[in-house]
Design a protein around this motif. Structure first.
Motif, short mmCIF file in Angstrom:
data_model
loop_
_atom_site.label_atom_id
_atom_site.label_comp_id
_atom_site.label_asym_id
_atom_site.label_seq_id
_atom_site.Cartn_x
_atom_site.Cartn_y
_atom_site.Cartn_z
N VAL A 159 0.88 -1.18 0.00
CA VAL A 159 0.00 0.00 0.00
C VAL A 159 0.91 1.22 0.00
N PRO A 160 0.76 2.11 -1.01
CA PRO A 160 1.73 3.21 -1.14
C PRO A 160 1.58 4.26 -0.03
N SER A 161 2.69 4.90 0.30
CA SER A 161 2.66 5.94 1.33
C SER A 161 2.43 7.32 0.72
N GLU A 162 2.60 7.43 -0.59
CA GLU A 162 2.17 8.64 -1.29
C GLU A 162 1.65 8.22 -2.66
N PRO A 163 0.84 9.08 -3.33
CA PRO A 163 0.21 8.64 -4.59
C PRO A 163 1.25 8.18 -5.61
N LEU A 164 0.95 7.07 -6.26
CA LEU A 164 1.80 6.51 -7.32
C LEU A 164 1.27 7.07 -8.64
N VAL A 165 2.02 8.00 -9.23
CA VAL A 165 1.53 8.76 -10.37
C VAL A 165 2.11 8.22 -11.67
N PHE A 166 1.26 8.05 -12.68
CA PHE A 166 1.75 7.75 -14.02
C PHE A 166 0.89 8.50 -15.03
N ALA A 167 1.32 8.50 -16.29
CA ALA A 167 0.60 9.24 -17.32
C ALA A 167 0.00 8.28 -18.34
N VAL A 168 -1.15 8.64 -18.87
CA VAL A 168 -1.80 7.87 -19.93
C VAL A 168 -1.88 8.77 -21.16
N MET A 169 -1.67 8.19 -22.33
CA MET A 169 -1.70 8.97 -23.58
C MET A 169 -3.12 9.46 -23.89
N PRO A 170 -3.28 10.76 -24.16
CA PRO A 170 -4.62 11.22 -24.60
C PRO A 170 -5.10 10.51 -25.86
N SER A 171 -4.16 10.02 -26.68
CA SER A 171 -4.55 9.31 -27.91
C SER A 171 -5.19 7.96 -27.62
N ALA A 172 -5.16 7.52 -26.37
CA ALA A 172 -5.79 6.26 -26.00
C ALA A 172 -7.29 6.40 -25.76
N VAL A 173 -7.77 7.65 -25.72
CA VAL A 173 -9.17 7.88 -25.33
C VAL A 173 -10.14 7.46 -26.42
N ILE A 224 -10.54 18.49 -14.66
CA ILE A 224 -10.12 19.79 -14.12
C ILE A 224 -10.78 20.91 -14.94
N GLY A 225 -11.27 21.95 -14.23
CA GLY A 225 -11.97 23.04 -14.91
C GLY A 225 -11.26 24.38 -14.86
N LYS A 226 -10.32 24.53 -13.92
CA LYS A 226 -9.60 25.80 -13.78
C LYS A 226 -8.13 25.50 -13.56
N THR A 227 -7.27 26.41 -14.03
CA THR A 227 -5.83 26.20 -13.87
C THR A 227 -5.47 26.06 -12.40
N ALA A 228 -4.77 24.98 -12.08
CA ALA A 228 -4.42 24.70 -10.68
C ALA A 228 -2.92 24.51 -10.56
N ARG A 229 -2.28 25.29 -9.73
CA ARG A 229 -0.85 25.15 -9.48
C ARG A 229 -0.62 25.36 -7.99
N ARG A 230 -0.09 24.38 -7.33
CA ARG A 230 0.18 24.42 -5.88
C ARG A 230 -1.06 24.82 -5.10
N VAL A 231 -2.14 24.11 -5.31
CA VAL A 231 -3.37 24.41 -4.56
C VAL A 231 -3.39 23.57 -3.28
N SER A 232 -4.07 24.09 -2.30
CA SER A 232 -4.18 23.36 -1.03
C SER A 232 -5.26 22.30 -1.16
N GLN A 233 -5.18 21.30 -0.31
CA GLN A 233 -6.22 20.27 -0.33
C GLN A 233 -7.58 20.89 0.00
N LEU A 290 -0.81 16.49 -7.11
CA LEU A 290 -0.41 16.61 -8.53
C LEU A 290 -0.08 18.06 -8.89
N SER A 291 -0.79 19.02 -8.29
CA SER A 291 -0.59 20.43 -8.66
C SER A 291 0.73 20.96 -8.12
N ARG A 292 1.38 20.21 -7.25
CA ARG A 292 2.73 20.60 -6.84
C ARG A 292 3.77 20.17 -7.87
N ALA A 293 3.41 19.22 -8.71
CA ALA A 293 4.34 18.73 -9.73
C ALA A 293 4.05 19.32 -11.11
N PHE A 294 2.76 19.47 -11.42
CA PHE A 294 2.35 19.91 -12.76
C PHE A 294 1.32 21.02 -12.65
#
Ligand code: ZN
Length: 270
Positions: A81-95, A122-131, A217-221
């Motif tokens: 069980v991860p201690s922080e979110p395990l993040v990966f990316a999926v190709m938009p072309s897969a949709v 997501i509906g609005k630009t988010a960068r370093r937002v609080s929980q 995620l908004s702390r990274a991207f």
């Protein structure tokens, strides 16, 4: 609002779902609609939902996905069980959209698995937002199937092909706007394969909540309008069955989330 995109006579359209009917709102750019402050005007054009060919509700900018976000699912595949979110990316072309076909070459993979998931738009630009503020950045929610080629997932060591093959990210059919789902952590999520229930979980069991994921995620991207977050899958994937079960020629997989709807796709092996 429940929003869909569908094929109009000369291109994509956005419609407002009202029971069995769809009220045309405008052309098919979901981001344009997201940018509007006021509720969009309804045209006089009304069509029966059953007669429309739906499209993916949007083509995401980026798709950020979370692995092992339900403890029971982590355990069923013998993962920690991860201690922080395990993040990966999926190709938009897969949709692909509801009713579209998930397809793969038998030479590429023979272990194609299902993963029903709540998808956050997501509906609005988010960068370093609080929980605490994170849910203010959500436009709405839809359903995803994070289709996964388990053999590639193991062999490649990372998951770009396993989860990014063309057609491996069914999304939709509707986006339910965030005002109609004030608490995304209390939704039943059920996956059926050929009419047999395989997954039956609740978003209450996520290890990291939607608000936690957005803040993380908004702390990274920079999260932009139209980006999508796949929040992980509950237990009951095919690889964990004894013996393991995978999707095959003609399999029909449907993911249902309470208050959102049902996403159904059939499979074709090439
Ligand atoms: Zn997943």
């Amino acid at each position: 609002m429940k929003l869909i995109r569908y094929n109009g006579d000369d291109g994509a359209r956005i419609g407002l779902v009202a029971g069995e009917n769809v009220n045309l709102l405008g052309n098919g750019d979901m981001r344009e609609l997201m940018a509007k402050e006021a509720e969009p005007n309804r045209s006089g054009v009304v069509k029966p939902l059953s007669r429309l060919q739906t499209l993916p509700p949007l083509i995401p900018g980026k798709i950020l996905a979370i692995g092992r976000n339900y403890a029971e699912h982590a355990r069923e595949l013998d993962n920690e069980v991860p201690s922080e979110p395990l993040v990966f990316a999926v190709m938009p072309s897969a949709v692909i959209g509801d009713g579209d076909v998930i397809e793969w070459e038998s030479a590429l993979t023979s272990q194609v698995d299902w993963e029903g998931e709540l998808a956050v738009i997501i509906g609005k630009t988010a960068r370093r937002v609080s929980q605490a503020d994170a849910l203010d950045y959500v436009f709405g929610y839809t359903i995803a199937n994070d289709v996964s080629a388990r053999d590639l997932q193991t062999r490649d060591k990372q998951w770009t092909r396993a989860k990014g093959l063309d057609t491996f990210c069914p999304l939709g059919p509707v986006i339910v706007t965030a005002d109609e789902i004030p608490d995304p952590q209390n939704l039943r999520i059920v996956t059926n394969v050929d009419g047999v229930e395989k997954q039956n979980g609740s978003t209450a069991d996520m290890i990291f909540s939607v608000s936690h994921l957005i803040a993380h995620l908004s702390r990274a991207f920079t999260l932009n309008p139209g980006d999508v977050i796949l929040t992980g899958t509950p237990s009951g994937v095919g690889k964990a069955m004894n013996p393991p079960e995978f999707l095959g020629q003609g399999s029909v997989v449907s993911v249902e989330i309470e208050g959102i709807g049902v996403l159904t796709n059939s499979c074709r092996v090439l």
